[in-house]
Design an enzyme around this catalytic site. Structure first.
Site, short mmCIF file in Angstrom:
data_model
loop_
_atom_site.label_atom_id
_atom_site.label_comp_id
_atom_site.label_asym_id
_atom_site.label_seq_id
_atom_site.Cartn_x
_atom_site.Cartn_y
_atom_site.Cartn_z
N GLY A 47 0.82 -1.21 0.00
CA GLY A 47 0.00 0.00 0.00
C GLY A 47 0.85 1.26 0.00
O GLY A 47 0.56 2.21 -0.73
N GLN A 93 4.36 -10.73 -0.91
CA GLN A 93 3.82 -11.68 0.07
C GLN A 93 2.88 -12.75 -0.52
O GLN A 93 2.90 -13.90 -0.06
CB GLN A 93 3.13 -10.93 1.21
CG GLN A 93 4.09 -10.07 2.02
CD GLN A 93 3.36 -9.21 3.04
OE1 GLN A 93 2.58 -9.69 3.84
NE2 GLN A 93 3.62 -7.90 3.02
N VAL A 120 8.00 4.53 12.38
CA VAL A 120 7.31 5.50 13.25
C VAL A 120 7.06 4.86 14.61
O VAL A 120 6.50 3.76 14.69
CB VAL A 120 5.99 5.97 12.62
CG1 VAL A 120 5.15 6.74 13.63
CG2 VAL A 120 6.27 6.83 11.41
N CYS A 179 -5.17 -11.90 3.86
CA CYS A 179 -5.41 -13.04 2.96
C CYS A 179 -6.14 -14.15 3.71
O CYS A 179 -5.55 -15.19 4.05
CB CYS A 179 -4.11 -13.56 2.37
SG CYS A 179 -4.46 -14.79 1.09
N ASP A 186 -3.87 -3.09 4.71
CA ASP A 186 -4.37 -3.94 5.80
C ASP A 186 -4.67 -3.19 7.09
O ASP A 186 -5.46 -3.65 7.91
CB ASP A 186 -3.32 -5.02 6.13
CG ASP A 186 -3.08 -5.98 4.99
OD1 ASP A 186 -3.92 -6.04 4.08
OD2 ASP A 186 -2.05 -6.68 5.02
N LYS A 241 -8.49 -7.05 3.53
CA LYS A 241 -7.09 -7.18 3.96
C LYS A 241 -6.35 -8.07 2.95
O LYS A 241 -5.87 -9.16 3.26
CB LYS A 241 -7.01 -7.73 5.38
CG LYS A 241 -7.64 -6.77 6.38
CD LYS A 241 -7.08 -6.88 7.75
CE LYS A 241 -7.82 -6.00 8.75
NZ LYS A 241 -7.93 -4.58 8.38
N THR A 242 -6.27 -7.58 1.70
CA THR A 242 -5.52 -8.29 0.66
C THR A 242 -4.77 -7.25 -0.18
O THR A 242 -5.13 -6.06 -0.19
CB THR A 242 -6.44 -9.08 -0.29
OG1 THR A 242 -7.21 -8.17 -1.09
CG2 THR A 242 -7.37 -10.02 0.46
N CYS A 254 -9.63 -13.24 -3.19
CA CYS A 254 -9.10 -14.38 -2.47
C CYS A 254 -8.88 -15.53 -3.46
O CYS A 254 -9.83 -16.26 -3.77
CB CYS A 254 -10.14 -14.74 -1.41
SG CYS A 254 -9.48 -15.74 -0.14
C1 LIG Z 1 0.99 -15.80 3.01
C2 LIG Z 1 0.29 -14.64 2.38
C3 LIG Z 1 -0.48 -14.83 1.23
C4 LIG Z 1 -1.14 -13.76 0.65
N1 LIG Z 1 -1.85 -13.97 -0.50
C5 LIG Z 1 -2.46 -12.94 -1.11
C6 LIG Z 1 -3.14 -13.12 -2.34
O1 LIG Z 1 -3.16 -14.21 -2.91
N2 LIG Z 1 -3.76 -12.04 -2.91
C7 LIG Z 1 -3.72 -10.81 -2.32
O2 LIG Z 1 -4.29 -9.86 -2.87
N3 LIG Z 1 -3.09 -10.61 -1.14
C8 LIG Z 1 -2.45 -11.64 -0.53
N4 LIG Z 1 -1.78 -11.43 0.65
C9 LIG Z 1 -1.96 -10.17 1.38
C10 LIG Z 1 -1.10 -9.00 0.89
O3 LIG Z 1 0.25 -9.35 0.83
C11 LIG Z 1 -1.31 -7.85 1.86
O4 LIG Z 1 -2.69 -7.62 2.00
C12 LIG Z 1 -0.65 -6.58 1.38
O5 LIG Z 1 0.75 -6.75 1.39
C13 LIG Z 1 -1.06 -5.41 2.26
O6 LIG Z 1 -0.30 -4.27 2.00
P1 LIG Z 1 0.04 -3.24 3.19
O7 LIG Z 1 0.82 -2.15 2.57
O8 LIG Z 1 -1.19 -2.91 3.92
O9 LIG Z 1 0.94 -4.07 4.19
P2 LIG Z 1 2.39 -4.66 3.96
O10 LIG Z 1 2.61 -4.93 2.51
O11 LIG Z 1 2.52 -5.79 4.89
O12 LIG Z 1 3.36 -3.48 4.36
C14 LIG Z 1 3.33 -2.83 5.62
C15 LIG Z 1 4.70 -2.20 5.81
O13 LIG Z 1 4.62 -1.27 6.88
C16 LIG Z 1 5.81 -1.34 7.61
N5 LIG Z 1 5.56 -0.80 8.95
C17 LIG Z 1 4.89 -1.38 9.97
N6 LIG Z 1 4.87 -0.57 11.05
C18 LIG Z 1 5.51 0.56 10.67
C19 LIG Z 1 5.81 1.78 11.33
N7 LIG Z 1 5.43 2.00 12.60
N8 LIG Z 1 6.50 2.72 10.65
C20 LIG Z 1 6.89 2.53 9.36
N9 LIG Z 1 6.64 1.39 8.69
C21 LIG Z 1 5.95 0.43 9.34
C22 LIG Z 1 6.18 -2.82 7.58
O14 LIG Z 1 7.56 -3.00 7.81
C23 LIG Z 1 5.78 -3.20 6.16
O15 LIG Z 1 6.87 -3.07 5.27
C24 LIG Z 1 -1.05 -12.47 1.22
C25 LIG Z 1 -0.26 -12.27 2.36
C26 LIG Z 1 0.42 -13.34 2.93
C27 LIG Z 1 1.28 -13.11 4.13
#
Ligand SMILES: Cc1cc2nc3c(=O)[nH]c(=O)nc-3n(C[C@H](O)[C@H](O)[C@H](O)COP(=O)(O)OP(=O)(O)OC[C@H]3O[C@@H](n4cnc5c(N)ncnc54)[C@H](O)[C@@H]3O)c2cc1C
Length: 482
Positions: A68, A97, A132, A230, A384, A392-393, A427
């Site tokens: 994101g 991921q 942060v 996921c 997420d 949450k994907t 999903c």
């Molecule tokens: C096993 C698995 C299978 C999956 N399969 C699918 C799928 O098939 N299809 C699909 O669409 N999605 C899937 N997903 C889900 C998808 O990967 C996540 O929903 C997506 O990465 C969410 O993006 P995000 O930016 O919210 O979180 P993330 O990509 O997890 O990134 C969050 C980032 O924030 C950082 N962070 C945390 N706290 C702080 C802070 N205080 N300050 C600064 N940085 C911080 C972390 O280090 C991390 O790098 C899967 C995930 C997993 C684990």
């Protein structure tokens, strides 16, 4: 894609073995249409250009450098040519991921998941490699773990989700990969490693070896009582590992122990998964079972089972009261795949930005349609971390990106927020090697992107997920073009 092929151990089987021969001509034509569609998307006008823009000079902060955070940064960079954009992200390595499941299934290797944030963060954006520690939205600033104060006019929170293996009494992260325990989720996003994916493939192989040894092993697959990213992953691991055995005419006592009361929230998908389960020898569902403790050495998992019993007859209502009860249930296992309870990062739980009470406590309190914070109008969410009913994907974060950024820019311009998130969640449920049910839904119900029965397991979705999604993720989504 050549990278995947060169690294994959089982891919040859998938390309030349049973799953491909099961692909119908109709599916093949659809796949060709799909790939053509994706190719068209590459050449299409970039979505970032289609949203609102502003030439204002404002300080815009993005917190988090995962899916994101990087998508939001790329889009902000296009929409706000004169803004000072800063991203606070501790991770130099960015993990794909969704590919962790393919590593667990022996089809990708860990290197296939890895990219570098230095190549994803647009030039001109200031990158603070830190985390942060505290959010201070009343004073429009954050403080990092390293003690740096960063002020902003507008902020996008993209901090994702945190795993809580420690909430399962008796289990530590160090136990994963030992004593028959695996967990595809286990990763260190700051270091950019996904140890859990590697150990789950070893676990698949160990389970197969045990089944080949004569005695049917018992393998438990858990799903906790918190929101998880996921939501399909627990069952993906169940069906892929069961299929890994089935290919060799081997079987185990597979137990799906979930806090939920059904296989999937949408009845048509749940019914289809029920049919999938009939093809395996043998899957037992233990609904309303939440893993709370483990005796790692003796291989015993303890679940809190919640159930209802009939109480007194109510003469006024003319029906029996139903009383909620709980009891502890021990289950022995040979193998267990643990999905940890999950929650928002501590910095949010401690801040004014999270929901302040109830089950949503700590998740970012944004409007479920505009993704704007409900109390701080200059704060928006993506991914997420958002405390909203669905999504949450990574696919949801992709849908959030133009809404989060479009509405932030509108807010900056003093215009009404016109972009609205519909709850889109995707999903891709892997029901066997070579087949996926592509469950897409939103706040209203099923929301398939293509005119195909969404409940049908199909090879076309498998091929799309295995071969196309990863390049699309790196080359389109992370650039804010999709
Ligand atoms: C096993 C698995 C299978 C999956 N399969 C699918 C799928 O098939 N299809 C699909 O669409 N999605 C899937 N997903 C889900 C998808 O990967 C996540 O929903 C997506 O990465 C969410 O993006 P995000 O930016 O919210 O979180 P993330 O990509 O997890 O990134 C969050 C980032 O924030 C950082 N962070 C945390 N706290 C702080 C802070 N205080 N300050 C600064 N940085 C911080 C972390 O280090 C991390 O790098 C899967 C995930 C997993 C684990």
């Amino acid at each position: 894609m050549s990278n995947i092929i060169s690294h994959s151990k089982n891919l040859v089987n998938i390309l030349h073995g049973e799953p491909q021969s099961a692909m119908s001509r109709r599916d093949a034509l659809k796949f060709i249409g799909l790939t053509g569609g994706a190719a068209m998307m590459m050449g299409a006008p970039v979505a970032a250009e289609a949203g609102p823009s502003s030439d204002k000079n404002a300080k815009v902060l993005v917190v988090g450098g995962g899916a994101g955070g990087i998508m939001a940064t790329a889009r902000l960079h296009s929409a706000l040519p004169n803004a000072e954009i800063t991203i606070i992200a501790p991770n130099e390595i960015h993990l794909y991921q969704p590919g962790q499941v393919f590593v667990a299934a022996g089809l990708y290797v860990h290197d296939d998941l890895v990219n570098h944030n230095k190549d994803l963060i647009p030039s001109g954006v200031t990158w603070i490699k830190d985390e942060v520690k505290t959010f201070d939205p009343d004073n429009n600033k954050v403080t990092t773990r390293g003690g740096k104060e960063v002020a902003y006019d507008y902020m996008v929170v993209a901090t994702g989700i945190v795993y809580h293996y420690d909430w399962i009494k008796g289990l530590t992260e160090a136990d994963i990969g030992t004593n028959g325990i695996s967990s595809v989720y286990l990763s260190d996003l700051e270091k950019g490693t996904a140890h859990g994916a590697d150990v789950t493939w070893e676990w698949f192989e160990a389970l197969k070896a045990a089944a080949a040894g004569g005695k049917k092993p018992t393998a438990i697959y858990t799903q906790p009582n918190t929101p998880i990213k996921c939501g399909g992953a627990p069952q993906k691991i169940l069906y892929l590992s069961a299929d890994h055995l089935r290919k060799e005419n081997l079987a185990a006592n597979f137990v799906f122990a979930t806090n939920g009361g059904k296989l999937f929230g949408l009845p048509t998908i749940a019914a289809s998964l029920g049919e999938v389960q009939k093809g395996y020898d043998t899957i037992t569902n233990k609904f309303k079972h939440n893993l709370v403790a483990m005796d790692v050495k003796n291989k015993v998992a303890t679940f809190e089972e919640h159930y209802t019993v009939k109480g007194e007859y109510d003469e006024d209502l003319k029906e029996f009261d139903m009383i909620e009860k709980k009891r502890m249930v021990d289950m022995n296992y040979d193998f267990i795949h643990v999905v940890p309870p999950m929650g928002p990062p501590q910095a949010l739980v401690d801040s004014a930005l999270g929901w302040q009470k109830g089950t949503a406590k700590g998740w970012l309190e944004v409007d479920q349609h505009t993704l704007q914070h409900k109390r701080y109008a200059n704060v928006f969410g993506i991914g997420d971390v958002c405390g909203i009913p669905k999504g949450k994907t990574g696919g949801s974060a992709r849908h959030h990106a133009p809404i989060t950024v479009g509405n932030l820019v509108s807010q900056m311009n003093g215009d009404p927020l016109e972009k609205s998130f519909d709850g889109y969640t995707v999903c891709p449920l892997k029901t066997e090697y070579g087949k996926i049910i592509m469950a897409e839904f939103d706040y209203e119900g099923l929301a398939p992107s293509f005119p195909l029965d969404p409940a049908e397991p199909r090879w076309v979705w498998w091929a799309f997920d295995l071969y196309m999604l990863k390049p699309m993720y790196w080359h389109l989504m992370m650039k804010g073009w999709m």
